[in-house]
Design an enzyme around this catalytic site. Structure first.
Site, PDB file in Angstrom:
ATOM      1  N   TYR A   3       0.847  -1.190   0.000  1.00 33.17           N
ATOM      2  CA  TYR A   3       0.000   0.000   0.000  1.00 33.17           C
ATOM      3  C   TYR A   3       0.884   1.241   0.000  1.00 33.17           C
ATOM      4  O   TYR A   3       1.724   1.419   0.879  1.00 33.17           O
ATOM      5  CB  TYR A   3      -0.910  -0.043   1.226  1.00 33.17           C
ATOM      6  CG  TYR A   3      -1.546   1.269   1.630  1.00 33.17           C
ATOM      7  CD1 TYR A   3      -2.254   2.050   0.722  1.00 33.17           C
ATOM      8  CD2 TYR A   3      -1.447   1.724   2.942  1.00 33.17           C
ATOM      9  CE1 TYR A   3      -2.837   3.244   1.107  1.00 33.17           C
ATOM     10  CE2 TYR A   3      -2.034   2.908   3.331  1.00 33.17           C
ATOM     11  CZ  TYR A   3      -2.716   3.671   2.413  1.00 33.17           C
ATOM     12  OH  TYR A   3      -3.287   4.853   2.798  1.00 33.17           O
ATOM     13  N   PHE A   4       0.681   2.114  -1.003  1.00 30.32           N
ATOM     14  CA  PHE A   4       1.404   3.374  -1.110  1.00 30.32           C
ATOM     15  C   PHE A   4       0.555   4.468  -0.480  1.00 30.32           C
ATOM     16  O   PHE A   4      -0.504   4.823  -0.998  1.00 30.32           O
ATOM     17  CB  PHE A   4       1.698   3.694  -2.587  1.00 30.32           C
ATOM     18  CG  PHE A   4       2.402   5.007  -2.793  1.00 30.32           C
ATOM     19  CD1 PHE A   4       3.745   5.148  -2.489  1.00 30.32           C
ATOM     20  CD2 PHE A   4       1.714   6.095  -3.304  1.00 30.32           C
ATOM     21  CE1 PHE A   4       4.400   6.358  -2.685  1.00 30.32           C
ATOM     22  CE2 PHE A   4       2.351   7.308  -3.508  1.00 30.32           C
ATOM     23  CZ  PHE A   4       3.700   7.446  -3.196  1.00 30.32           C
ATOM     24  N   ALA A   5       1.010   4.982   0.657  1.00 32.05           N
ATOM     25  CA  ALA A   5       0.313   6.064   1.363  1.00 32.05           C
ATOM     26  C   ALA A   5       0.988   7.383   1.042  1.00 32.05           C
ATOM     27  O   ALA A   5       2.217   7.494   1.119  1.00 32.05           O
ATOM     28  CB  ALA A   5       0.339   5.812   2.865  1.00 32.05           C
ATOM     29  N   TYR A   6       0.195   8.386   0.691  1.00 39.15           N
ATOM     30  CA  TYR A   6       0.744   9.697   0.324  1.00 39.15           C
ATOM     31  C   TYR A   6       0.159  10.820   1.168  1.00 39.15           C
ATOM     32  O   TYR A   6       0.625  11.941   1.111  1.00 39.15           O
ATOM     33  CB  TYR A   6       0.467   9.992  -1.157  1.00 39.15           C
ATOM     34  CG  TYR A   6      -1.001   9.886  -1.518  1.00 39.15           C
ATOM     35  CD1 TYR A   6      -1.885  10.933  -1.252  1.00 39.15           C
ATOM     36  CD2 TYR A   6      -1.506   8.727  -2.084  1.00 39.15           C
ATOM     37  CE1 TYR A   6      -3.234  10.820  -1.549  1.00 39.15           C
ATOM     38  CE2 TYR A   6      -2.844   8.613  -2.395  1.00 39.15           C
ATOM     39  CZ  TYR A   6      -3.702   9.661  -2.121  1.00 39.15           C
ATOM     40  OH  TYR A   6      -5.048   9.549  -2.418  1.00 39.15           O
ATOM     41  N   SER A   8      -2.352  11.464   5.021  1.00 41.04           N
ATOM     42  CA  SER A   8      -2.219  11.358   6.477  1.00 41.04           C
ATOM     43  C   SER A   8      -1.760   9.979   6.929  1.00 41.04           C
ATOM     44  O   SER A   8      -1.172   9.832   8.002  1.00 41.04           O
ATOM     45  CB  SER A   8      -3.542  11.722   7.159  1.00 41.04           C
ATOM     46  OG  SER A   8      -4.552  10.784   6.852  1.00 41.04           O
ATOM     47  N   GLU A  80     -11.173   4.535   3.997  1.00 37.68           N
ATOM     48  CA  GLU A  80     -10.930   5.392   2.841  1.00 37.68           C
ATOM     49  C   GLU A  80     -12.174   5.535   1.962  1.00 37.68           C
ATOM     50  O   GLU A  80     -12.075   5.531   0.730  1.00 37.68           O
ATOM     51  CB  GLU A  80      -9.737   4.865   2.033  1.00 37.68           C
ATOM     52  CG  GLU A  80      -8.433   4.807   2.812  1.00 37.68           C
ATOM     53  CD  GLU A  80      -7.941   6.166   3.285  1.00 37.68           C
ATOM     54  OE1 GLU A  80      -8.437   7.215   2.825  1.00 37.68           O
ATOM     55  OE2 GLU A  80      -7.044   6.181   4.140  1.00 37.68           O
TER      56      GLU A  80
END
Length: 165
Positions: A3-6, A8, A80
């Protein structure tokens, strides 16, 4: 799942408050995309989104996590809401190796370019950028994002407690 979080969720303390089955892999970059704060959150403020860009210099830095438990993926989908999970190709900062990861994109009906994030939300994004030592210029750009004060005292207090302020 990777998972790519960008947004918060780059701040691992926040993500671990939301999900308990995540492991930090490292930092990565999503090329030919740009970061915006135009996704309408459930609280009415601006949240992060990534949008494709034709400009070759546009990119978004973020944190790559490993989510091992399939139930956790469904929990993340619930958190999300208003986003669609898609596959993207990211590039690891350390090695330059490219690989596929999952990333969330705002659905068109929740995008409003007039939105401004609450200060605490932008600070989660900035805290994640500092925690994972994203490039100084990127952190500087994040700190320049205009914010507004959250009028809901309890929500703001909970967020500031997670931030450690």
């Amino acid at each position: 799942m990777k998972y790519f979080a960008y947004g918060s969720n780059m701040f691992s303390r926040r993500l671990r408050k939301r999900l308990d089955s995540v492991i930090v892999i490292g930092t990565a970059i999503l090329r030919r995309h740009r970061l915006t704060f135009h996704k309408r959150g459930r609280d009415g403020s601006g949240k992060c989104n990534v949008v494709p860009s034709a400009h070759p210099d546009d990119h978004v830095h973020g944190v790559l996590y490993l989510i091992g438990d399939p139930e956790t993926i469904h929990d993340l989908d619930e958190i999300e809401r208003g986003y669609e999970r898609r596959h993207v190709v990211i590039e690891h900062h350390a090695s330059g190796v490219e690989e596929r990861a999952t990333c969330y994109f705002a659905e068109p009906d929740v995008i409003d370019d007039e939105l401004i994030p609450f200060g605490w939300y932008r600070d989660f994004v900035l805290a994640g950028a500092h925690e994972h030592d994203l490039p100084p210029g990127y952190r500087k750009a994040l700190s320049a994002i205009p914010t507004r004060k959250d009028p809901h005292h309890e929500r703001r207090s909970k967020a500031l407690a997670i931030l450690g302020e």
